[in-house]
Scaffold this active site. Structure first.
Site, PDB file in Angstrom:
ATOM      1  N   PHE A 165       0.812  -1.207   0.000  1.00 23.49           N
ATOM      2  CA  PHE A 165       0.000   0.000   0.000  1.00 23.49           C
ATOM      3  C   PHE A 165       0.846   1.258   0.000  1.00 23.49           C
ATOM      4  O   PHE A 165       1.903   1.313   0.612  1.00 23.49           O
ATOM      5  CB  PHE A 165      -0.935   0.017   1.221  1.00 23.49           C
ATOM      6  CG  PHE A 165      -2.288  -0.516   0.884  1.00 23.49           C
ATOM      7  CD1 PHE A 165      -2.616  -1.815   1.198  1.00 23.49           C
ATOM      8  CD2 PHE A 165      -3.211   0.265   0.229  1.00 23.49           C
ATOM      9  CE1 PHE A 165      -3.852  -2.318   0.881  1.00 23.49           C
ATOM     10  CE2 PHE A 165      -4.450  -0.236  -0.085  1.00 23.49           C
ATOM     11  CZ  PHE A 165      -4.782  -1.538   0.241  1.00 23.49           C
ATOM     12  N   SER A 166       0.356   2.227  -0.716  1.00 22.37           N
ATOM     13  CA  SER A 166       0.776   3.607  -0.567  1.00 22.37           C
ATOM     14  C   SER A 166      -0.437   4.479  -0.867  1.00 22.37           C
ATOM     15  O   SER A 166      -1.197   4.827   0.024  1.00 22.37           O
ATOM     16  CB  SER A 166       1.946   3.934  -1.510  1.00 22.37           C
ATOM     17  OG  SER A 166       1.564   3.681  -2.842  1.00 22.37           O
ATOM     18  N   LYS A 167      -0.648   4.757  -2.150  1.00 20.23           N
ATOM     19  CA  LYS A 167      -1.815   5.521  -2.577  1.00 20.23           C
ATOM     20  C   LYS A 167      -2.191   5.056  -3.958  1.00 20.23           C
ATOM     21  O   LYS A 167      -1.364   4.993  -4.863  1.00 20.23           O
ATOM     22  CB  LYS A 167      -1.513   7.023  -2.590  1.00 20.23           C
ATOM     23  CG  LYS A 167      -2.623   7.852  -3.223  1.00 20.23           C
ATOM     24  CD  LYS A 167      -2.190   9.281  -3.414  1.00 20.23           C
ATOM     25  CE  LYS A 167      -3.229  10.032  -4.228  1.00 20.23           C
ATOM     26  NZ  LYS A 167      -2.793  11.384  -4.535  1.00 20.23           N
TER      27      LYS A 167
END
Length: 1816
Positions: free
Chosen positions: A880-882
């Site tokens: 995950f990040s964006k």
């Protein structure tokens, strides 16, 4: 002087103008009477005359007046010239005891009390000028009597006696990315050099001990001070040059005298010029800076003062006058109780009260403000005013009537005193040093030299030399010009009036335009400006640390809401805002954009709608508007009606208009707000600045999405909701309180499954937000102590997990793991209506799912699916990040609609599900169906051509009767041929038919009919009625097909060739291109399947559209009549600037493409083309005959021949060096593409050298070959093997190697110069043997030169020549001989050529003759012979090649033209041509010979190779890279590899192109194989093969291919692939398939065979040809790599094998096993034949033939298997085959209808036969 005879001595007689002496007394030198200037000599009180005879009322003079209030008892001369008796006052008031310069009891050099300027008024005990011993202080503070009187150099400074002066320096500062130099000041006193050895505490202690605890005046007079601050010290025998004193006036140097003795007059210890740190030393004004005075002093201290303004007592002026007041020091502050500064004034040097030397707020001359002439301010230094400055005045310079009067004749004050101590009376124009030098126009005031002055209103005065003048005063030294009365009354009377006047003038000066802020502060206050410039100013420091107001991309501050900076009630205009802002600040408005005064903002005040309203769907999931709705940029930021009256200065509205949060959720509109929407949206921002801001926002310039998405207000709103909600602690520490968020399992369930350790581990965890989306984590997830509020953020079209990367755990821990993300409500926005596109058909048309897939792939996610119903976008992520969809992603890929956006009128939409029928007209022609409507109706792109220069006919009124049929959305775009036909005025439909008839290669009539519809007959009027511009839908052909139903339906007809059914097309929501609905004229309706091929409108109301062609320009307008004529200088318009110029395009093999005139060729056909008929018999309507003329806009393709075709001998010059290079190279085949590298060593050099040496003579005569020969032989001499070195057993020493290389190089020089020497000798041998001798010497042919000299009788010269190789002494003797000839001028009688030889023998390249001529030994010699002269004659025999080359470089590179005596090393093609080579722009790359570059490389191994390999250094042809490339390869073999990759690539590509143009493309491949980069090497080789491989097999082509594959090891597959490309270009499918197979491209070969070759082979029964391809492709290692092999190629191969097996069975008796095997093969074919793809009619024909043949084969095989007796003679009857075995397989075969009927007939007969047999 002027009224007496000229016989009077210098000091005697009565002076002019009624006085008794010319200069004061009737005495000569040494008498006791008058002084030089009318006074007694230094203090006598004689009543003598002035300089020009004026009588004095008071005694006084320049150096001897009684102004010091001391009685005079005797007379003396002015400068001590003569005797003196008694005591007198000297210049500064000390008592003298009868001194004289020349004749007193004390002589000038040993006097007791010297006078003059040595010691003014000092009293000494003994000693002369150079050795006196002084015990008392003189006016300069010395205890010894030199001129400047230094006393001591030994005292160290105690405390801070020296004024603080911050040391300055320089430093660098980086501001806005630019490094600049700045000046620095060290604001610490210990940084000064004087105090660098002490600390701050030590200095403070010393100051306390010296009682310095406050501000100290640095200028006040003290006791016994020197001229410049030296303090007196008791010493003896002080002299100017040899004294033993230890003090010096200027404090320079060390404690030594001027001539090396112990002390000097300029050598005191404490440093500064104007006041030192010694307590004992004194300054100019009798005291050091900062010291208090206790005793009065005289001399230049002019009335003592205290230190910097402290009070002192008993002060006097310059000549002893007691001052009226006692203000400050030289540059110090004024006090109320002290005076006696520089010249008797009370303040600074020019009268301004100061706080100290150079203190803040003052200037050097005491000014407070610098005003203009005529103004009066608080202070102004006029000359001679109130307790003044240098000349007695206090205020600044005012040249007008003032309350303060001047000593320069501009009015004095009552209390002021002049420079020389006179006290002017009230209201006078006092004395001074100015224009009235020495005069005082006032009440009984004496002048400088004692003259009586007239009063201001008195009688006529006298001029400078007695001339009368009105109210003038008498002056001295010619400064007595008449002075006008400035103030005829007392100046004090007009003081108030002057003050008011000056105030007005001052205000006008600083504010000439009043209080207008636009023109405020045109002239800055100098004092204020000076304050601002100080680094200690707080405003300056604040401005330095404050960022600028505007940045390129300002980042919005976190959660900072803009505030209103002004009240709303102000009606102030913004036009002048910001003009009077002095300094920037960090206020709230620092980052707010201000209105620009350069932009014209026009507000729309009438609130009218510019566009018709559009209905919007008010949805909570709607994304913010991105384009204007009725003129407003952001709909949710539109202002209500009442806000239109809001003040424009309100920054809330200003900021919201230009900045918005791109992630902010739109404000839901209430019905009230919706009602105001039309009014609010009418406020159109009709300015450039608004448009620019919109463009900036649309392009994402307000900040990156990653930044703004975090720092928006939605996060803050979430946090606010969290704080307001009830918070309960979860057992596992899980935090999720944001409204709308949920988890699966729920939070309560998670609390239940929490174990006793407080850990919560759940499988398949899901967290989501209602209406926005969810995240599904597969597997076990540990949720312990996770704050989901801060971690998970699900928003519209994006999801963020772990906002802060620093807090993100490693992948696989926490929530940073694999997950499946679902984002709901992801729909695109219609850019026209601003509505969300939710229609699945629309989403499919714009390929929105593909766009989301591309976005997912770009972000590193795996796209799963898209659900248009809910707008759910599902994708998987690994961590995950964006992730999300940004606005830029939606606009990134524009999918233009299949139709153009030409909007037309629409008709009502029919009810859903209504059957569409076609109405028939009365004449039997079908009427068009009812038309439908969509919200936006667009006309088909196939109909409207969007050419840029076409007249837009869609703007014209469209006839009501013109109709157009319904066309589905996926209608193909308009074809290029249709546009071309329309532009030429040809019927597009006719053009399509013509193109189809001419290009019947793959498509048969059925396919053309399917695409273009029915071919109308000539008599059919429907084609004439129907406009050719109207499209003919492909759906009509499908609708018009007769569908064969029942048992006899053909699978061949019902295959993939039918268009979708009508029902499917009706289910769509069609975009119609119809114009209007025409009422029906026929009462009958016909069902859909019986419709005609295509529908046409009724002929009665029909008004056909005309085919409007593109109105192009038929010809080229002459340049003079063109609108672009004369506009070539308009640089801003590129089209006008370029005019009719065009780009020249170069193609391969010297092909030139240009649009101008042909460079060569005939123009015979120009304008002579005959019009030809374009009638075609099969066309329904012949097109009008048109004449074809040559277009003026054409492009010529020409092949340029720079030279004539090369002969075989010329080609040998190319091939032979390449063959030598290949011989000395190694081919590496480690990679797929071979690499050729040169063999290390010098063998290739000898190969090249031997080749040029053995070349035929006619070849060597070529200039280029000559130069090659010189180059290779030079390389051989410099780097090749030498016999002398090779013969030695041991390794030779470096000295021996250098010597042998020198000898080899000398041989090369002699060899290269031999032809030129022979030519010169043959011309000059008889007439001028001296010149011939010199020519021999330039080639080192000394013996031949001696012989020639002896033959010509010049034996002495021959004797000298024989000693050339001797010692250095011979050269020295010859130099002496030349010098003697020059001295005796005998060289003028010697021939220049003989002197040239003598200079050469002497080793002098240039010799100056006595007749101002020079002998240049190197004149008229080429560079190689010049270099040889330096090597042989100008340097020792042991000098190396490098030294000779360096000396030669200096000879031609000297900057001074006079020092240049040798020619530069020009290439051979420029030598002797007389060409003058201009200076190159790049001095690093001059044009020089390649041999010179080789010598430089030999001398310096790191010499640049770029200029060495330049073709211009070898030949005049800049494209001839032959020698350059071979040289580079030789240098690579010698390990010279410092050529840049770019230059190497240019070299190899250029030489390969040169070889390619000569037809030697196989050798060009050889050159390309030297490229180090394997990728570039392979690409270059493949491209070259593609261009030159031929399909025809010739001996030449076979030889080249053999050379490539065997010698160069080029893969043969590359050659076959190139041939396949050539065959494809020539449309030779057979050869293309053949070479694709040979190249190993099995898949492409199979595809080509199946698509283009198999059908012809099957139809023509050419089975062996097809079997040859397919069997080669059949092996498993090949067929496994072929796509669709099982359903295409293998089917054909099995079919051929079955036929061959059947033939074999028929010829030879076979067993039952073979029949069974054959039966299996045939039945398998029956199932697979229908799987063969068919692309055209020919493929379908082949498929049908195979089906029929297989059906017959099946019958034969079955009949053979069911023969009752194999031994019987009865033949098998295929008709008696059992139906149960035949019918299932026959039914699967894809046969056409006639075949199917025939098979059906046979099966019926068999069935009836079986029934008959069964019934019997």
């Amino acid at each position: 002087m002027f009224n007496k005879s000229f016989g009077t001595p210098f000091g005697g007689g009565t002076g002019g103008f009624g006085t008794t002496s010319t200069f004061g007394q009737n005495t000569g030198f040494g008498t006791t009477s008058g002084g030089a200037f009318g006074t007694s000599a230094f203090g006598s009180s004689n009543n003598t005359g002035g300089l020009f005879g004026n009588s004095q009322t008071k005694p006084g003079g320049l150096f001897g007046t009684s102004s010091f209030s001391q009685p005079a008892t005797s007379t003396s001369t002015g400068f001590g010239f003569g005797t003196s008796t008694g005591t007198s006052n000297s210049l500064f008031g000390t008592a003298n005891t009868g001194t004289s310069l020349f004749s007193s009891q004390n002589n000038a050099f040993a006097q007791n009390k010297p006078t003059g300027f040595g010691n003014f008024g000092t009293s000494t005990s003994s000693g002369g000028l150079f050795g006196t011993t002084n015990t008392t202080s003189n006016p300069f503070g010395n205890t010894s009597g030199s001129l400047f009187g230094p006393s001591s150099f030994t005292a160290a400074p105690t405390g801070t006696t020296i004024k603080f002066n911050p040391p300055t320096g320089t430093d660098t500062m980086v501001k806005a990315g630019v490094s600049t130099n700045i000046s620095t000041k060290h604001q610490c006193i210990t940084a000064m050099k004087e105090y660098e050895s002490k600390s701050l505490e030590e200095l403070r202690l010393e100051d306390y001990q010296a009682n310095r605890k406050g501000p100290q005046n640095q200028v006040g007079a003290g006791t016994t001070t020197g001229l410049f601050g030296s303090s007196p010290a008791t010493s003896s025998a002080t002299g100017l040059f040899s004294s033993s004193t230890t003090n010096s006036a200027f404090s320079y140097g060390q404690n030594k005298t001027a001539f090396g003795t112990s002390t000097t007059g300029f050598g005191t210890n404490p440093g500064g010029l104007f006041g030192q740190q010694n307590q004992q030393t004194t300054s100019l004004f009798s005291k050091p800076f900062g010291q208090a005075t206790t005793t009065p002093n005289t001399g230049f201290s002019f009335g003592n003062t205290s230190t910097l303004g402290q009070p002192s007592t008993n002060t006097m002026g310059l000549f002893g006058v007691t001052q009226a007041s006692q203000p400050g020091g030289l540059f110090g502050t004024a006090t109320n109780t002290s005076t006696g500064t520089a010249f008797g004034t009370g303040t600074g040097l020019f009268g301004q009260p100061n706080t100290g030397f150079g203190a803040v707020g003052s200037t050097l001359f005491g000014n407070n403000k610098l005003t203009t002439f005529g103004t009066s301010t608080t202070s102004a230094p006029s000359f001679g005013t109130t307790s003044g400055g240098l000349f007695g005045n206090k205020p600044t310079l005012t040249l007008g009537t003032n309350t303060n009067t001047s000593n320069f004749g501009f009015g004095t004050n009552n209390s002021g005193s002049s420079i020389f101590g006179s006290k002017p009376a009230a209201g006078t124009l006092g004395t001074g040093l100015g224009t009235g030098f020495g005069t005082a126009l006032g009440a009984g005031q004496a002048s400088l030299f004692g003259n009586n002055q007239p009063k201001i209103g008195g009688p006529l005065g006298t001029g400078a030399f007695g001339a009368p003048g009105f109210n003038t005063s008498t002056a001295i030294l010619g400064f007595g010009a008449p002075q006008a009365p400035v103030a005829l009354t007392d100046p004090n009377a007009s003081a108030a009036q002057q003050a008011v006047l000056q105030q007005h003038l001052n205000s006008l000066t600083y504010s000439p335009f009043g209080d207008s802020p636009l023109f405020r502060n045109p002239m800055s206050d100098p004092k204020k400006k000076e304050e601002r410039l100080k680094p200690t100013n707080p405003a300056a420091q604040k401005a330095l640390t404050t960022p600028t107001h505007y940045k390129l991309t300002p980042r919005p501050a976190t959660r900072v809401r803009p505030k209103a900076l002004q009240t709303t009630g102000t009606a102030k205009s913004h036009l002048f805002d910001g003009l009077d802002d002095d300094e920037p600040s960090l206020a709230n408005g620092a980052f707010m954009p201000k209105k620009s005064i350069k932009k014209l903002v026009l507000k729309n005040l009438n609130n009218s709608n510019l566009f018709s309203p559009v209905n919007h769907d008010s949805e909570d999931l709607a994304s913010p508007s991105e384009y204007p709705e009725n003129g407003e940029r952001f709909s949710f930021l539109s202002k209500p009606v009442d806000e239109n009256h809001q003040q424009d200065g309100d920054d809330d509205s200003l900021v919201s208009r230009f900045y918005t949060n791109p992630i902010a959720k739109p404000i839901p509109q209430t019905p009230e707000s919706a009602g105001n929407k039309n009014n609010s949206s009418s406020n159109v921002e009709d300015t450039f600045i608004a448009l620019n801001m919109r463009a900036a926002l649309r392009n994402g310039l307000e900040g990156s999405s990653e930044e703004t998405s975090f720092h928006d207000e939605s996060l803050q709103d979430d946090r606010d909701e969290i704080e307001n909600s009830a918070f309960q602690i979860h057992p596992a520490g899980i935090v999720l309180t944001k409204v709308g968020y949920y988890t699966i399992p729920s939070m309560d369930d998670l609390a239940k499954i929490t174990n006793e350790k407080g850990e919560c581990i759940v499988s398949d965890f899901t967290i989501g937000r209602k209406g926005y989306g969810s995240i599904y984590f597969e597997g076990d997830v540990n949720l312990t102590n996770l704050n989901l509020d801060d971690i998970v953020h699900i928003r519209r079209k994006e999801v963020i997990v772990y906002v802060d990367d620093n807090q993100k755990p490693p992948v696989g821990e926490g929530l940073n793991r694999k997950a499946e993300v679902t984002l709901d409500g992801v729909w695109p926005t219609d850019k026209t209506s601003r509505c969300l596109i939710k229609s699945p058909d629309r989403l499919a048309d714009i390929n929105y799912e593909g766009r989301l897939e591309a976005v997912s792939r770009k972000q590193g996610a795996q796209f799963k699916e898209y659900r248009p119903e809910t707008g759910s976008w599902v994708f998987k992520v690994s961590h995950f990040s964006k992730y999300g969809l940004q606005d830029s992603d939606e606009e990134e890929e524009e999918h233009p609609p299949k139709t153009t956006s030409k909007k037309l009128k629409t008709a009502p939409l029919p009810p859903a599900g209504q059957a569409t029928t076609f109405q028939m007209t009365l004449n039997g022609k079908p009427a068009p169906p009812p038309q439908s409507q969509s919200p936006e109706v667009e006309q088909l792109g196939r109909v409207v051509e969007l050419d840029s220069d076409m007249v837009d006919i869609t703007q014209e009124p469209v006839p009501d009767s013109v109709l157009e049929e319904s066309v589905p959305e996926d209608q193909e775009p308009v074809s290029a041929s249709t546009q071309i036909a329309s532009s030429l005025g040809i019927n597009p439909h006719v053009l399509q038919i013509m193109k189809a008839s001419l290009l019947v290669d793959e498509e048969d009539v059925d396919a053309m009919e399917q695409r273009f519809g029915h071919f109308p007959s000539r008599g059919d009027t429907a084609q004439e009625i129907c406009s050719p511009r109207l499209p003919i839908s492909a759906s009509h052909s499908s609708k018009s097909r007769s569908i064969v139903g029942g048992l006899l339906q053909s699978k061949f007809a019902s295959g993939t060739f039918l268009s979708p059914s009508a029902s499917v097309q009706e289910c769509r929501t069609p975009r119609t291109s119809s114009l209007m609905n025409v009422p029906s004229t026929s009462p009958w309706s016909v069902p859909l399947p019986l419709a005609t091929v295509f529908t046409v409108p009724s002929p009665a109301p029909e008004v056909p559209l005309k085919t409007v062609g593109i109105r192009r320009q038929p010809g080229l307008v002459p340049l003079e009549k063109s609108i672009t004529y004369g506009k070539g200088k308009l640089l801003m318009d590129m089209a006008l600037f370029m005019g009719r110029s065009f780009r020249v395009g170069w193609g391969p093999n010297w092909t030139l493409a240009n649009s101008g005139e042909q460079l060569h060729g005939s123009h015979e056909l120009e304008n002579h083309q005959v019009a030809e008929s374009m009638e075609y018999g099969f066309l329904p309507n012949p097109v009008a005959v048109k004449s074809l003329s040559e277009s003026p806009f054409k492009v010529h393709l020409e092949k340029l021949g720079l030279r004539q075709r090369k002969l075989d001998e010329d080609l040998q010059l190319y091939q032979t060096p390449l063959e030598l290079k290949l011989k000395h190279s190694t081919v590496h085949v480690d990679e797929l593409c071979p690499l050729i590298v040169p063999n290390p060593g010098v063998s290739v050099i000898h190969g090249y050298a031997d080749w040029v040496k053995k070349s035929p003579r006619d070849l060597l005569e070529l200039p280029i070959v000559k130069h090659w020969s010189l180059t290779w032989t030079l390389c051989e001499a410099l780097w090749g093997h030498l016999k002398e070195l090779d013969s030695q057993l041991d390794e030779p020493s470096e000295y021996i190697q250098t010597l042998e290389r020198r000898r080899a190089f000398s041989r090369w020089l002699s060899h290269t110069a031999a032809p030129q020497i022979e030519e010169e000798v043959s011309l000059t041998r008889r007439d001028s043997p001296i010149e011939a001798v010199f020519s021999y010497l330039t080639g080192s042919r000394i013996s031949e030169a001696c012989c020639l000299a002896q033959q010509s009788g010049d034996h002495r010269l021959a004797l000298l020549l024989s000693q050339l190789v001797g010692s250095q002494s011979v050269r020295e003797l010859l130099t002496m001989q030349l010098a003697d000839w020059h001295q005796l001028q005998a060289d003028s009688f010697i021939h220049d050529e003989r002197l040239r030889i003598f200079a050469l023998l002497a080793g002098k390249p240039v010799w100056q003759l006595s007749e101002q001529k020079q002998i240049n030994v190197c004149s008229q010699l080429d560079w190689k012979r010049t270099l040889a002269i330096h090597l042989w004659y100008l340097l020792p025999p042991t000098a190396s090649i490098s030294r000779a080359l360096s000396m030669y470089e200096e000879a031609f590179q000297n900057t001074c033209e006079g020092d240049k005596y040798a020619c530069p090393p020009l290439p051979s093609y420029l030598e002797g041509s007389g060409c003058v080579v201009e200076e190159e722009k790049d001095p690093q790359r001059p044009l020089q010979d390649v041999c010179f570059h080789l010598l430089k490389l030999y001398s310096d191994r790191h010499y640049g190779l770029n200029q060495l390999l330049e073709p211009r250094s070898i030949t005049a042809d800049p494209l001839d890279y032959r020698l350059s490339w071979h040289l580079w390869e030789v240098l690579r073999a010698l390990n010279y590899t410092h050529l840049s990759e770019q230059c190497e690539g240019v070299l190899q590509a250029s030489y390969a192109g040169q070889l390619e143009s000569e037809g030697l493309w196989e050798w060009a491949i050889f050159v390309f194989l030297h490229i180090d980069n394997s990728g570039m090497r392979e690409k270059a080789v493949r491209e070259l093969l593609t261009r030159h491989c031929q399909l025809s097999e010739t001996p030449e082509s076979w030889a080249k291919e053999t050379f490539l594959t065997q010698k160069l090891c080029v893969p043969a597959e590359w050659i076959h692939e190139a041939k396949a490309v050539r065959a494809h270009m020539e449309s030779n499918k057979h050869l293309e398939a053949l070479y694709l197979f040979k190249a190993g491209h099995w898949n492409r070969c199979h595809k080509l065979v199946v698509r283009h070759l198999a059908s012809d082979a099957i139809i023509n029964e050419n089975y062996d040809y097809l079997k040859g391809f397919l069997e080669d492709l059949a092996p498993p290692e090949r067929s496994s790599l072929i796509q669709d092999w099982e359903t295409s190629g293998l089917v054909y191969l099995d079919y051929i094998r079955v036929i061959e097996m059947l033939h074999r069975i028929q010829q030879v008796d076979c067993s039952g096993y073979e029949l069974e095997h054959l039966h299996t093969k045939v039945t398998s074919l029956c199932n697979r034949i229908e799987q063969i793809p068919c692309y055209n009619a020919k493929d379908r024909l082949a498929q049908s033939d195979m089906a029929k043949r297989v059906a017959n084969l099946l019958r034969v095989v079955l009949s053979l298997q069911h023969t009752p007796d194999a031994t019987s003679n009865s033949t098998p009857d295929p008709q008696r085959v059992p139906l149960r075995l035949l019918a299932p397989h026959i039914g699967r075969l894809p046969m056409p209808e006639d075949y199917a009927l025939e098979e059906l007939r046979g099966l019926t007969q068999s069935y009836l036969r079986e029934l008959t047999v069964g019934s019997q």
